[in-house]
Design an enzyme around this catalytic site. Structure first.
Site, PDB file in Angstrom:
ATOM      1  N   CYS A  45       0.720  -1.420  -0.084  1.00 27.26           N
ATOM      2  CA  CYS A  45      -0.142  -0.083   0.010  1.00 27.26           C
ATOM      3  C   CYS A  45       0.918   1.367  -0.022  1.00 27.26           C
ATOM      4  O   CYS A  45       1.839   1.077   0.462  1.00 27.26           O
ATOM      5  CB  CYS A  45      -1.222   0.345   1.225  1.00 27.26           C
ATOM      6  N   HIS A  46       0.828   1.835  -0.614  1.00 26.78           N
ATOM      7  CA  HIS A  46       1.433   3.402  -0.728  1.00 26.78           C
ATOM      8  C   HIS A  46       1.847   3.790   0.739  1.00 26.78           C
ATOM      9  O   HIS A  46       3.531   4.451   0.836  1.00 26.78           O
ATOM     10  CB  HIS A  46       0.654   4.563  -1.592  1.00 26.78           C
ATOM     11  N   THR A  47       1.120   3.395   1.868  1.00 20.94           N
ATOM     12  CA  THR A  47       1.086   3.391   3.567  1.00 20.94           C
ATOM     13  C   THR A  47       2.786   3.237   3.601  1.00 20.94           C
ATOM     14  O   THR A  47       3.914   3.854   4.383  1.00 20.94           O
ATOM     15  CB  THR A  47      -0.332   3.185   4.267  1.00 20.94           C
ATOM     16  N   HIS A  67       1.051  -4.503   5.619  1.00 19.74           N
ATOM     17  CA  HIS A  67      -0.217  -4.265   6.824  1.00 19.74           C
ATOM     18  C   HIS A  67      -1.382  -4.804   5.901  1.00 19.74           C
ATOM     19  O   HIS A  67      -2.475  -4.449   6.342  1.00 19.74           O
ATOM     20  CB  HIS A  67      -0.260  -2.499   6.706  1.00 19.74           C
ATOM     21  N   GLU A  68      -1.065  -5.642   4.300  1.00 18.02           N
ATOM     22  CA  GLU A  68      -2.432  -5.590   3.679  1.00 18.02           C
ATOM     23  C   GLU A  68      -2.371  -7.641   3.027  1.00 18.02           C
ATOM     24  O   GLU A  68      -1.164  -7.354   2.340  1.00 18.02           O
ATOM     25  CB  GLU A  68      -2.890  -4.781   2.722  1.00 18.02           C
ATOM     26  N   CYS A  97     -11.005  -4.525  20.020  1.00 20.50           N
ATOM     27  CA  CYS A  97     -10.932  -5.398  20.856  1.00 20.50           C
ATOM     28  C   CYS A  97     -12.739  -5.152  21.703  1.00 20.50           C
ATOM     29  O   CYS A  97     -12.845  -5.943  22.719  1.00 20.50           O
ATOM     30  CB  CYS A  97     -10.445  -4.572  22.601  1.00 20.50           C
ATOM     31  N   CYS A 100     -12.815  -1.419  24.498  1.00 24.11           N
ATOM     32  CA  CYS A 100     -12.609  -0.116  25.782  1.00 24.11           C
ATOM     33  C   CYS A 100     -13.177   1.149  25.186  1.00 24.11           C
ATOM     34  O   CYS A 100     -14.239   0.868  24.109  1.00 24.11           O
ATOM     35  CB  CYS A 100     -10.696  -0.015  24.586  1.00 24.11           C
ATOM     36  N   CYS A 103     -14.683   1.540  21.691  1.00 28.78           N
ATOM     37  CA  CYS A 103     -14.973   0.220  20.959  1.00 28.78           C
ATOM     38  C   CYS A 103     -16.762   0.372  21.002  1.00 28.78           C
ATOM     39  O   CYS A 103     -17.040   0.516  21.011  1.00 28.78           O
ATOM     40  CB  CYS A 103     -14.065  -0.582  21.373  1.00 28.78           C
ATOM     41  N   CYS A 111      -9.489   1.735  17.555  1.00 29.73           N
ATOM     42  CA  CYS A 111      -9.524   0.699  19.235  1.00 29.73           C
ATOM     43  C   CYS A 111      -8.662   1.469  19.874  1.00 29.73           C
ATOM     44  O   CYS A 111      -7.389   1.694  19.131  1.00 29.73           O
ATOM     45  CB  CYS A 111      -9.765  -0.345  18.717  1.00 29.73           C
ATOM     46  N   ARG A 115      -2.985   0.425  20.259  1.00 34.54           N
ATOM     47  CA  ARG A 115      -2.715   0.993  19.564  1.00 34.54           C
ATOM     48  C   ARG A 115      -1.576   1.567  20.221  1.00 34.54           C
ATOM     49  O   ARG A 115       0.216   2.399  19.591  1.00 34.54           O
ATOM     50  CB  ARG A 115      -3.334   2.847  19.681  1.00 34.54           C
ATOM     51  N   CYS A 175      -6.803  -2.951   4.132  1.00 36.28           N
ATOM     52  CA  CYS A 175      -6.577  -1.895   3.745  1.00 36.28           C
ATOM     53  C   CYS A 175      -7.360  -1.108   2.460  1.00 36.28           C
ATOM     54  O   CYS A 175      -8.321  -0.500   2.654  1.00 36.28           O
ATOM     55  CB  CYS A 175      -4.895  -1.807   3.518  1.00 36.28           C
ATOM     56  N   ARG A 370      -3.129  -2.413  -7.325  1.00 32.56           N
ATOM     57  CA  ARG A 370      -1.641  -3.150  -6.037  1.00 32.56           C
ATOM     58  C   ARG A 370      -1.211  -4.395  -6.709  1.00 32.56           C
ATOM     59  O   ARG A 370      -1.453  -5.002  -7.578  1.00 32.56           O
ATOM     60  CB  ARG A 370      -2.835  -3.848  -5.546  1.00 32.56           C
TER      61      ARG A 370
HETATM   62  P1  NAD Z   1      -0.944   5.704  -4.429  1.00 33.55           P
HETATM   63  O1  NAD Z   1      -0.351   5.916  -5.089  1.00 33.55           O
HETATM   64  O2  NAD Z   1      -1.487   4.511  -5.329  1.00 33.55           O
HETATM   65  O3  NAD Z   1      -2.265   6.375  -5.724  1.00 33.55           O
HETATM   66  C1  NAD Z   1      -2.367   8.020  -5.347  1.00 33.55           C
HETATM   67  C2  NAD Z   1      -2.643   8.607  -7.035  1.00 33.55           C
HETATM   68  O4  NAD Z   1      -2.519   9.834  -6.766  1.00 33.55           O
HETATM   69  C3  NAD Z   1      -1.984   8.342  -8.082  1.00 33.55           C
HETATM   70  O5  NAD Z   1      -2.450   8.147  -9.502  1.00 33.55           O
HETATM   71  C4  NAD Z   1      -1.192   9.438  -8.711  1.00 33.55           C
HETATM   72  O6  NAD Z   1      -1.266   9.899  -9.673  1.00 33.55           O
HETATM   73  C5  NAD Z   1      -2.679  10.542  -7.896  1.00 33.55           C
HETATM   74  N1  NAD Z   1      -1.813  11.964  -7.203  1.00 33.55           N
HETATM   75  C6  NAD Z   1      -0.199  12.220  -6.800  1.00 33.55           C
HETATM   76  N2  NAD Z   1      -0.497  13.244  -6.542  1.00 33.55           N
HETATM   77  C7  NAD Z   1      -1.606  14.175  -7.160  1.00 33.55           C
HETATM   78  C8  NAD Z   1      -1.618  15.951  -6.990  1.00 33.55           C
HETATM   79  N3  NAD Z   1      -1.369  16.592  -6.959  1.00 33.55           N
HETATM   80  N4  NAD Z   1      -3.046  15.795  -8.056  1.00 33.55           N
HETATM   81  C9  NAD Z   1      -3.637  14.704  -8.533  1.00 33.55           C
HETATM   82  N5  NAD Z   1      -3.447  13.592  -8.535  1.00 33.55           N
HETATM   83  C10 NAD Z   1      -1.985  13.240  -8.023  1.00 33.55           C
HETATM   84  O7  NAD Z   1      -1.823   5.619  -3.368  1.00 33.55           O
HETATM   85  P2  NAD Z   1      -3.026   4.670  -2.581  1.00 33.55           P
HETATM   86  O8  NAD Z   1      -2.304   3.247  -1.921  1.00 33.55           O
HETATM   87  O9  NAD Z   1      -4.090   4.765  -3.622  1.00 33.55           O
HETATM   88  O10 NAD Z   1      -3.143   5.113  -1.336  1.00 33.55           O
HETATM   89  C11 NAD Z   1      -3.354   6.837  -1.235  1.00 33.55           C
HETATM   90  C12 NAD Z   1      -3.699   7.112  -0.357  1.00 33.55           C
HETATM   91  O11 NAD Z   1      -3.915   7.208   1.040  1.00 33.55           O
HETATM   92  C13 NAD Z   1      -1.663   6.744   0.382  1.00 33.55           C
HETATM   93  O12 NAD Z   1      -1.576   8.956   0.908  1.00 33.55           O
HETATM   94  C14 NAD Z   1      -2.041   6.151   1.191  1.00 33.55           C
HETATM   95  O13 NAD Z   1      -0.527   6.272   1.888  1.00 33.55           O
HETATM   96  C15 NAD Z   1      -4.119   6.531   2.619  1.00 33.55           C
HETATM   97  N6  NAD Z   1      -4.385   5.482   2.802  1.00 33.55           N
HETATM   98  C16 NAD Z   1      -4.539   5.897   4.158  1.00 33.55           C
HETATM   99  C17 NAD Z   1      -5.934   5.153   4.730  1.00 33.55           C
HETATM  100  C18 NAD Z   1      -6.537   5.554   5.547  1.00 33.55           C
HETATM  101  O14 NAD Z   1      -7.081   4.576   6.220  1.00 33.55           O
HETATM  102  N7  NAD Z   1      -6.502   6.926   5.959  1.00 33.55           N
HETATM  103  C19 NAD Z   1      -5.581   3.664   4.190  1.00 33.55           C
HETATM  104  C20 NAD Z   1      -4.866   3.439   2.528  1.00 33.55           C
HETATM  105  C21 NAD Z   1      -4.030   3.886   2.591  1.00 33.55           C
HETATM  106  N1  AHE Z   2       1.676   7.070  11.325  1.00 34.20           N
HETATM  107  C1  AHE Z   2       1.255   8.495  10.551  1.00 34.20           C
HETATM  108  C2  AHE Z   2      -0.255   8.163  10.023  1.00 34.20           C
HETATM  109  C3  AHE Z   2      -0.658   6.874   9.568  1.00 34.20           C
HETATM  110  C4  AHE Z   2      -2.046   6.584   9.312  1.00 34.20           C
HETATM  111  O1  AHE Z   2      -2.503   7.768   9.430  1.00 34.20           O
HETATM  112  N2  AHE Z   2      -2.383   5.642   9.236  1.00 34.20           N
HETATM  113  C5  AHE Z   2      -3.484   5.398   9.290  1.00 34.20           C
HETATM  114  C6  AHE Z   2      -3.927   3.952   7.264  1.00 34.20           C
HETATM  115  S1  AHE Z   2      -3.126   4.347   6.431  1.00 34.20           S
HETATM  116  C7  AHE Z   2      -3.214   2.904   5.710  1.00 34.20           C
HETATM  117  O2  AHE Z   2      -2.799   2.561   4.770  1.00 34.20           O
HETATM  118  C8  AHE Z   2      -4.609   5.135   9.773  1.00 34.20           C
HETATM  119  O3  AHE Z   2      -5.441   4.809  10.040  1.00 34.20           O
HETATM  120  N3  AHE Z   2      -4.166   6.210  11.432  1.00 34.20           N
HETATM  121  C9  AHE Z   2      -4.802   5.407  12.723  1.00 34.20           C
HETATM  122  C10 AHE Z   2      -3.710   5.118  13.073  1.00 34.20           C
HETATM  123  O4  AHE Z   2      -4.868   4.781  14.889  1.00 34.20           O
HETATM  124  O5  AHE Z   2      -3.234   4.865  13.083  1.00 34.20           O
HETATM  125  C11 AHE Z   2       1.606   9.043  12.034  1.00 34.20           C
HETATM  126  O6  AHE Z   2       1.308  10.735  11.485  1.00 34.20           O
HETATM  127  O7  AHE Z   2       2.078   8.860  13.344  1.00 34.20           O
HETATM  128 ZN    ZN Z   3      -2.867   1.051   3.421  1.00 24.72          ZN
HETATM  129 ZN    ZN Z   4     -11.117  -1.520  21.941  1.00 25.46          ZN
END
Ligand code: NAD
Ligand code: AHE
Ligand code: ZN
Ligand code: ZN
Length: 375
Positions: A45-47, A67-68, A97, A100, A103, A111, A115, A175, A370
Site C-alpha cells: 500500500c502507498h503507506t 499491512h495488507e 477489542c 475499550c 470500541c 480501538c 494502539r 487496507c 496493487r
Molecule cells: P497511490 O499512490 O496508488 O495513488 C495516489 C494517486 O494520486 C496516483 O494516481 C497519483 O497519480 C495521484 N496524484 C499524486 N499527486 C497528485 C496531485 N497533486 N493531484 C492529483 N492527483 C495526484 O496510493 P494509494 O495506495 O491509493 O493510497 C492513497 C493515499 O491514501 C496514500 O496517502 C495512503 O497512505 C493513504 N491511505 C490511507 C488510509 C486510511 O486509512 N486513511 C488507508 C490506505 C491508504
Molecule cells: N503514523 C502516521 C499516520 C499514519 C496513518 O494515518 N495511518 C492510517 C492508516 S494508513 C493505511 O494505509 C490510520 O488508520 N491511522 C489511524 C491510526 O490509528 O493509526 C503518523 O502521522 O503518525
Molecule cells: Zn494501507
Molecule cells: Zn477497543
C-alpha cells in the site's frame, strides 16, 4: 512449531529509503493474547512506501513493514479464543477489542487497546518485539508486519474469514479497498444523486469511486495529474476526468465551475496537504463535505480560511474507512464472494516476497494499482 521460535524469510527495512533486504528472521512464539500467523500473500500500500521513505513520525527502523495481507493461524498464545490454528485470517492494523472506550462509544472504528504498542513497533504485554535477527530486535509495523513468512499480531488485530475465500485476492481487504469503500459508505454517507469529486485515482481513490457508484452518485469526477488513470477509472465508476495540469485556474475553481457551485462530497486520496485544501474548497457552500483519506508526511499541516467552514463546508477524515475491523472484514469478504464488490480488478501485478524492491519500484509507475506478493 507451536511454542517454538520459527526462523523464516522476511523483508527487513534497515534504514529509510534503503532497499529492503530478505533476511532469515527469528519469530518468537505468541505470548498471552497474541497470534502467530503464516502470511501467504501480502500486497503493498502507498503507506508502506511512505513509512519506508522516512516520512512517518511513527516509523522506526529496522522494521518489517506491510499491512495488507492474508494468511493462516499457525499458533496462538495463552487465553486466545478469537481464533485457532488453521483459521484463515486477515491481519488488521486497526484493532477491534469491543471493550475499550473507543470500541464501546459506537462513534468510531478506532480501538485503544493495543494502539500505544503498535505505534512504537512492539507488542503490548512486554513492550518487546517478537522479531529478531541473531538476538537483535527488529521492530513491528502497524501491529501487522506482513512482509514476512510469519508474523505475530495481537488477537484483537486479526479477522477470521471464510476459508473459501482466495487469500491471494482477499489480502486486499486488509487496507486499500475497504478504506475507499468505507470513506463513502461510513464516513461521508454519500446519498443517491450526489456529485462526488475524488482526488487521486490509485487503489484508494478507485475504491472511493466504486463506493460512490454503489451509493448512487450522479456524477463521479476523478482528478489526477496522470491522465492515463482515466481509462481504468471508468471501470470503477468515474464518470468525468479532470487533470489539474490542463487548467490555469486553481483546481477548486475548476470544479466549482463544473458543478454549479461545488460538489456534495470530495475525497483526498493522495496525502498532499495543498490538495486537501483544494478538496475542501471545491465543496458546495452550506453542506459540502470533504474527507481526508491520504496520509501526509511528518510535519505537514492543513490550512484554509475558517470562512470555508463557517459557511457550512465540513472537513472530516477516515481511518480504514470507518470499518470495525474484526467484525466487518469478514463481511467484506462475503460481499466479495457474492461478487458485490470488486477486488481482483485492483491487482495489476503479482510477484514474490523476494522481489519486493521491484514491487516498491512499480508503485511509482502509473500502471500499478496493487502488487500482490506470494511469500
Ligand atoms: P497511490 O499512490 O496508488 O495513488 C495516489 C494517486 O494520486 C496516483 O494516481 C497519483 O497519480 C495521484 N496524484 C499524486 N499527486 C497528485 C496531485 N497533486 N493531484 C492529483 N492527483 C495526484 O496510493 P494509494 O495506495 O491509493 O493510497 C492513497 C493515499 O491514501 C496514500 O496517502 C495512503 O497512505 C493513504 N491511505 C490511507 C488510509 C486510511 O486509512 N486513511 C488507508 C490506505 C491508504
Ligand atoms: N503514523 C502516521 C499516520 C499514519 C496513518 O494515518 N495511518 C492510517 C492508516 S494508513 C493505511 O494505509 C490510520 O488508520 N491511522 C489511524 C491510526 O490509528 O493509526 C503518523 O502521522 O503518525
Ligand atoms: Zn494501507
Ligand atoms: Zn477497543
Amino acid at each position: 512449531t507451536q511454542g517454538q521460535v520459527i526462523t523464516c524469510k522476511a523483508a527487513v527495512a534497515w534504514e529509510p529509503n534503503k532497499p529492503l533486504v530478505i533476511e532469515d528472521v527469528q519469530v518468537a512464539p505468541p505470548q498471552a493474547g497474541e497470534v502467530r500467523v503464516k502470511i501467504l500473500y501480502t500486497a503493498l500500500c502507498h503507506t508502506d512506501a511512505y513509512t519506508w521513505g522516512g516520512k512517518d513520525p511513527e516509523g522506526l527502523f529496522p522494521c518489517i513493514l506491510g499491512h495488507e495481507a492474508a494468511g493462516i493461524v499457525e499458533s496462538v498464545g495463552e487465553g486466545v479464543t478469537i481464533v485457532q490454528p488453521g483459521d484463515h485470517v486477515i491481519p488488521c492494523y486497526q484493532a477491534e477489542c469491543g471493550e475499550c472506550k473507543f470500541c464501546k462509544s459506537g462513534k468510531t472504528n478506532l480501538c485503544g487497546k493495543v494502539r500505544a504498542a503498535t505505534g512504537v513497533g512492539v507488542m503490548m504485554s512486554d513492550r518487546k518485539s517478537r522479531f529478531s535477527i541473531n538476538g537483535k530486535p527488529i521492530y513491528h509495523f502497524m501491529g501487522t508486519s506482513t512482509f514476512s513468512q510469519y508474523t505475530v499480531v495481537h488477537d484483537v488485530s486479526v479477522a477470521k474469514i471464510d476459508p473459501k475465500a482466495p487469500l491471494e485476492k482477499v489480502c486486499l481487504l486488509g487496507c486499500g479497498v475497504p478504506t475507499g469503500l468505507g470513506a463513502v459508505w461510513n464516513t461521508a454517507k454519500v446519498e443517491a444523486g450526489s456529485i462526488v469529486a475524488i482526488f487521486g485515482l490509485g487503489t484508494v481513490g478507485l475504491a472511493v469511486a466504486e463506493g460512490a457508484k454503489t451509493a448512487g452518485a450522479s456524477r463521479i469526477i476523478g482528478i489526477d495529474i496522470d491522465s492515463k488513470k482515466f481509462d481504468t477509472a471508468k471501470n470503477f465508476g468515474v464518470t468525468e476526468f479532470v487533470n489539474p495540469k490542463d487548467h490555469e485556474k486553481p483546481i477548486q475553481q475548476v470544479l466549482v465551475d463544473l458543478t454549479d457551485g461545488g460538489v456534495d462530497y470530495s475525497f483526498e486520496c493522495i496525502g498532499n496537504v495543498s490538495v486537501m485544501r483544494a478538496a475542501l474548497e471545491c465543496c458546495h457552500k452550506g453542506w459540502g463535505t470533504s474527507v481526508i483519506v491520504g496520509v501526509a508526511a511528518s510535519g505537514q499541516e492543513i490550512s484554509t480560511r475558517p470562512f470555508q467552514l463557517v459557511t457550512g463546508r465540513v472537513w472530516k477524515g477516515t481511518a480504514f474507512g470507518g470499518f470495525k475491523s474484526r467484525s466487518q472484514v469478514p463481511w467484506l469478504v462475503e460481499k466479495y464472494l457474492k461478487k458485490e464488490i470488486k477486488v481482483d480488478e485492483y491487482i495489476t501485478h503479482t510477484l514474490t516476497l523476494g522481489e519486493i524492491n521491484k514491487a516498491f519500484d512499480l508503485m511509482h509507475e502509473g500502471g500499478c494499482l496493487r502488487c500482490v506478493l506470494s511469500t
